[in-house]
Motif scaffolding. Structure first.
Motif, PDB file in Angstrom:
ATOM      1  N   PHE B 163       0.942  -1.148  -0.072  1.00 34.26           N
ATOM      2  CA  PHE B 163      -0.110  -0.045   0.014  1.00 34.26           C
ATOM      3  C   PHE B 163       0.939   1.325  -0.096  1.00 34.26           C
ATOM      4  O   PHE B 163       1.891   1.282   0.552  1.00 34.26           O
ATOM      5  CB  PHE B 163      -0.925   0.050   1.265  1.00 34.26           C
ATOM      6  N   ASP B 168      -6.808  -4.640  -6.647  1.00 33.69           N
ATOM      7  CA  ASP B 168      -7.839  -4.510  -5.828  1.00 33.69           C
ATOM      8  C   ASP B 168      -8.628  -5.935  -6.389  1.00 33.69           C
ATOM      9  O   ASP B 168      -8.513  -6.171  -7.502  1.00 33.69           O
ATOM     10  CB  ASP B 168      -8.658  -3.113  -6.010  1.00 33.69           C
ATOM     11  N   PRO B 181     -10.656  -4.023  -1.341  1.00 35.70           N
ATOM     12  CA  PRO B 181      -9.809  -3.153  -1.817  1.00 35.70           C
ATOM     13  C   PRO B 181      -8.437  -3.280  -1.405  1.00 35.70           C
ATOM     14  O   PRO B 181      -8.175  -4.179  -0.256  1.00 35.70           O
ATOM     15  CB  PRO B 181     -10.201  -1.694  -1.486  1.00 35.70           C
ATOM     16  N   ARG B 182      -7.382  -2.986  -1.801  1.00 35.93           N
ATOM     17  CA  ARG B 182      -5.830  -3.129  -1.258  1.00 35.93           C
ATOM     18  C   ARG B 182      -5.610  -2.449   0.095  1.00 35.93           C
ATOM     19  O   ARG B 182      -4.713  -2.927   0.589  1.00 35.93           O
ATOM     20  CB  ARG B 182      -4.924  -2.485  -2.307  1.00 35.93           C
ATOM     21  N   SER B 183      -6.615  -1.808   0.462  1.00 36.62           N
ATOM     22  CA  SER B 183      -6.358  -0.999   1.716  1.00 36.62           C
ATOM     23  C   SER B 183      -6.879  -1.964   2.957  1.00 36.62           C
ATOM     24  O   SER B 183      -6.522  -1.704   4.047  1.00 36.62           O
ATOM     25  CB  SER B 183      -7.159   0.173   1.757  1.00 36.62           C
TER      26      SER B 183
END
Lengths: 291, 189
Positions: B163, B168, B181-183
């Motif tokens: 990150f 995603d 999502p990547r978060s």
């Protein structure tokens, strides 16, 4: 404008909406990062919310109930014309009540009434880059975001303190999102900054002229930048609303004559009206018929 | 071209893709929640949800990678006829579609650039089923904690470590879709 059947649903063509939708999804996946997008010309000038309108157009479904506010008010020119635009081109229902709306497009305010899951708040953004007035070159600000080099922003806030004795930035107050990107929350008063945090609604930001879309997913962290000895404080006029007596809402100061008379009223017209309908009366207000 | 490839698109694209996008937006913004979509009838083995996502998000500007189990003539024709998306190898893809076995190793996909992390791939992973069980999810969009039946955790943990870069993911099963999502911080339980 003619009737809505002459337009594609929500005005934009499908190719454009797909492009905007992909940008929104990347924005949601990288909270606070400004995603470039190919902003289109809209039937209104830049500066009148073309970014917000494009984001709203990409998000609207036929079942939506749209609310549009400008500085908190539902009845100002910008809000009325954007609301009518989507009534005509998308055929969606509209409302002035915050809790009834599913999509809210806003210029420079967050509604006083807390938002809920299922709602989307779309901000109109003039300058999406928080570092722009400190560093005009896009190549440099992009590098600063890449390197998380936000020292310049702290210098700016420090200079505020050294000049004015306090952080004098009262709107457009920068926040750090999820510990990574410094983000411009659009020119909302810093009174509204705490409402950015942990909000149940999806918050989307569209800048038409600057061609950027960014987002805050629900329940995100957005810390207003400050110093240990000068902590962030959400400020408002030290007064209660003269119409509805609300002690805790953001107020507009209205000059009422040329003798220096003035009054303070809620900037959120829906909040003020619903309080007055509920029987709250301020010093200059008159009781309203119950709703 | 087989007649099957011509069928199964949106009948009313502006409205159906708008509703589909809202589900796609809500699912990416609230990881761990499950959403239903409708309107597409893609050829087997694609799920309805995967078909809807392809129709809603892909077009001639978005290179698409088909995983081995999806890379059939009828699927290629269906995607090409309905979206015009160029079919490419994994490293060039903006979208990728397949089972988790098709798509691994996932380090083949674009993760964006340090200054443009948005230039990353979106994976559409076909799953046998989706439920709110299994690995623990925390992060933006999640009030406290969520659970989602992911195919594995280590790949998503490695992705989170990149990150703000990273890919995603959409997970699809039947008409259901979930976003990752990547978060999102993923932990095995």
């Amino acid at each position: 404008m003619t009737d809505q059947s002459a337009y594609n649903f929500a005005y934009l063509d499908e190719q454009t909406k797909r492009m905007i939708r992909r940008a929104i999804l990347k924005g949601v996946a990288i909270p606070g990062y400004q995603v470039p997008f190919a902003s289109r010309e809209m039937p209104m000038p830049y500066g009148w919310g073309t970014g917000g309108v494009q984001v709203t157009a990409a998000c609207l479904v036929p079942e939506d109930r749209l609310k549009v506010i400008d500085q908190g008010a539902d009845d100002t020119t910008n809000a009325v014309s954007i609301r009518r635009f989507f009534q005509r081109t998308a055929g969606v229902a509209v409302t002035e009540a915050t809790e009834e709306a599913t999509v809210i497009q806003t210029r420079h305010r967050i509604p006083e009434t807390p938002l809920t899951e299922g709602q989307i708040l779309v901000y109109q953004v003039p300058i999406p880059e928080p570092l722009r007035f400190l560093e005009p070159r896009e190549t440099e600000t992009r590098k600063m975001h890449e390197l998380e080099d936000y020292g310049l922003m702290h210098v700016k806030l420090y200079e505020d303190i050294s000049r004015h004795g306090q952080i004098a930035t009262a709107y457009d107050y920068p926040v750090k999102v999820e510990g990574r990107y410094v983000m411009d929350p659009s020119p909302i008063p810093k009174f509204d900054n705490p409402k950015l945090v942990g909000n149940a609604a999806i918050q989307l930001f569209g800048a038409g002229r600057e061609q950027r879309i960014y987002a805050l997913p629900p329940y995100s962290e957005a810390i207003s930048l400050d110093f240990e000895d000068y902590p962030f404080a959400a400020s408002k006029a030290d007064h209660a609303c003269d119409l509805c007596a609300a002690p805790d809402s953001y107020l507009d100061e209205v000059i009422t004559d040329d003798q220096g008379s003035r009054m303070f009223v809620c900037s959120d017209t829906d909040f003020c009206a619903s309080r007055r309908k509920a029987g709250h009366v301020g010093p200059m207000g008159t009781p309203m018929a119950g709703g | 071209m087989t007649p099957e490839a011509l069928l199964g698109g949106f009948a009313d694209a502006p409205r159906q893709s708008a509703r589909a996008f809202r589900a796609a937006l809500e699912s990416m913004a609230r990881p761990g929640t499950l959403w239903s979509v409708e309107g597409a009838a893609p050829p087997a083995p694609l799920s309805v949800a995967a078909g809807v996502l392809i129709l809603t998000l892909c077009d001639g500007t978005t290179p698409l990678h088909l995983g081995a189990s999806c890379d059939l003539p009828v699927v290629r024709e269906w995607v090409t006829f309905h979206t015009g998306a160029p079919l490419v190898t994994a490293d060039e893809a903006q979208f990728a579609l397949g089972t988790w076995a098709d798509l691994t190793p996932v380090d083949r996909f674009a993760i964006g650039l340090p200054d443009y992390p948005d230039r990353a791939a979106t994976l559409i992973v076909e799953m046998p089923s989706l439920e709110n069980k299994g690995p623990r999810l925390t992060g933006p969009g999640i009030k406290v904690v969520a659970h989602l039946s992911l195919p594995e955790t280590s790949a998503f943990r490695a992705n989170r470590a990149l990150f703000p870069q990273g890919f995603d993911t959409y997970l699809t099963s039947g008409a259901q879709v979930a976003g990752l999502p990547r978060s999102t911080i993923v932990e095995a339980v």
